[in-house]
Design an enzyme around this catalytic site. Structure first.
Site, PDB file in Angstrom:
ATOM      1  N   GLY A  13       0.859  -1.271  -0.084  1.00 17.09           N
ATOM      2  CA  GLY A  13       0.077   0.024  -0.196  1.00 17.09           C
ATOM      3  C   GLY A  13       0.908   1.291  -0.208  1.00 17.09           C
ATOM      4  O   GLY A  13       0.332   2.175   0.595  1.00 17.09           O
ATOM      5  N   HIS A 110       0.489   0.181 -13.314  1.00 21.14           N
ATOM      6  CA  HIS A 110       1.198  -0.830 -13.886  1.00 21.14           C
ATOM      7  C   HIS A 110       2.731  -0.787 -13.738  1.00 21.14           C
ATOM      8  O   HIS A 110       3.189   0.467 -14.405  1.00 21.14           O
ATOM      9  CB  HIS A 110       0.543  -1.479 -15.153  1.00 21.14           C
ATOM     10  CG  HIS A 110       1.373  -2.607 -15.439  1.00 21.14           C
ATOM     11  ND1 HIS A 110       1.347  -3.990 -14.895  1.00 21.14           N
ATOM     12  CD2 HIS A 110       2.394  -2.840 -16.340  1.00 21.14           C
ATOM     13  CE1 HIS A 110       1.853  -4.768 -15.555  1.00 21.14           C
ATOM     14  NE2 HIS A 110       2.645  -4.216 -16.500  1.00 21.14           N
TER      15      HIS A 110
END
Ligand code: GRF
Length: 204
Positions: A13, A110
Site C-alpha cells: 500500500g 502498472h
C-alpha cells in the site's frame, strides 16, 4: 468540489500512502473515502486504519463464483459514491459487471511501460527481456489485461546490476509520483475518454 476516491489494495500500500499524504492538502482536490482489499492482514489496510478511513475486504474464496465476488466488491465500492476508483497494487481483475458501474472511472497503475510487459510480473519481465528503460503506466481500466487508455507514463532506467527487487523499487518511486500528480489533475480538472485517449480538462 473534492473528488471522492476509493482505493483498492492487495499488499504494502505505498501507492495508497502517497495518495493519503497528498490528500492532507485541501488544495489537492481529492480525498480517500474508503479502502478495499481482496485479503486481510496487509499493510495497505493498516495504513487506511491508521488514517481513520473505512475499509472493506472481499475474498474471492468466500463467494460461489467470480461474478458474485465482483458484485459484492462493486456494491461496497458504490456505497462510498466514488468519483474515481484507484486500483493501487490490487492483484485482481474486476469483471464487466464492476466496470459497467464505474465507466471510465477506474484507474490502475502498472509497473512497466504498457503495452510492453502487461500482466503480473511487469518489472521481472522487463528485466529478463533486457530493456534499458522501463517505468510505470497509469491507465483507465477496460475489459482487458492492462489494455486500457493511458493517462500517464513515467520512465526509469534499468541498471546493469539490477535485481527484480531493486528495479521494482526504483519503478515504485516514480510510479507513486505519477499517481499522485495524475489523480490530482483528474480530480481538479476533470477528464473524458475518447477512444484510446484520455483528455484531461473540463468539457467545453
Ligand atoms: C506497484 O508497483 C503496482 O504497480 C504493482 O504492485 C505494486 C504495489 O505496490 N501492481 P504498493 O502495494 O502500492 O506498495
Amino acid at each position: 468540489m473534492t473528488a471522492r476516491l476509493v482505493v483498492l489494495v492487495s499488499g504494502s500500500g505505498t501507492n495508497l500512502q502517497a495518495l493519503l499524504d497528498a490528500c492532507t492538502d485541501p488544495a489537492y482536490g481529492a480525498e480517500v473515502v474508503a479502502v478495499g482489499a481482496d485479503r486481510e492482514g496487509i499493510e495497505g489496510l493498516a495504513r487506511a486504519e491508521r488514517a481513520g478511513i473505512p475499509t472493506f475486504v472481499h475474498k474471492v474464496k468466500d463467494y460461489a463464483d467470480r461474478a458474485e465476488w465482483d458484485r459484492a466488491l462493486a456494491d461496497s465500492v458504490a456505497a462510498h459514491a466514488p468519483d474515481l476508483v484507484v486500483s493501487a497494487g490490487f492483484m485482481k481483475l474486476v469483471g464487466p459487471g464492476f466496470l459497467a458501474r464505474f465507466p471510465d472511472r477506474m484507474l490502475n497503475t502498472h509497473p512497466a511501460l504498457l503495452p510492453s510487459f502487461p500482466g503480473m510480473h511487469g518489472a521481472a519481465d522487463a528485466l529478463a527481456y533486457g530493456v534499458k528503460v522501463t517505468g510505470a503506466t497509469l491507465f483507465v481500466v477496460d475489459g482487458g489485461v492492462d489494455t486500457g487508455p493511458i493517462v500517464a507514463q513515467t520512465v526509469v532506467p534499468v541498471e546493469d546490476d539490477d535485481t527484480v527487487e531493486t528495479l521494482h523499487e526504483r519503478i515504485k518511486v516514480a510510479e507513486r509520483a505519477m499517481l499522485v500528480e495524475s489523480v490530482g489533475r483528474l480530480a481538479r480538472e476533470g477528464w473524458r475518454v475518447e477512444g484510446r485517449h484520455v483528455r484531461i480538462g473540463r468539457v467545453h
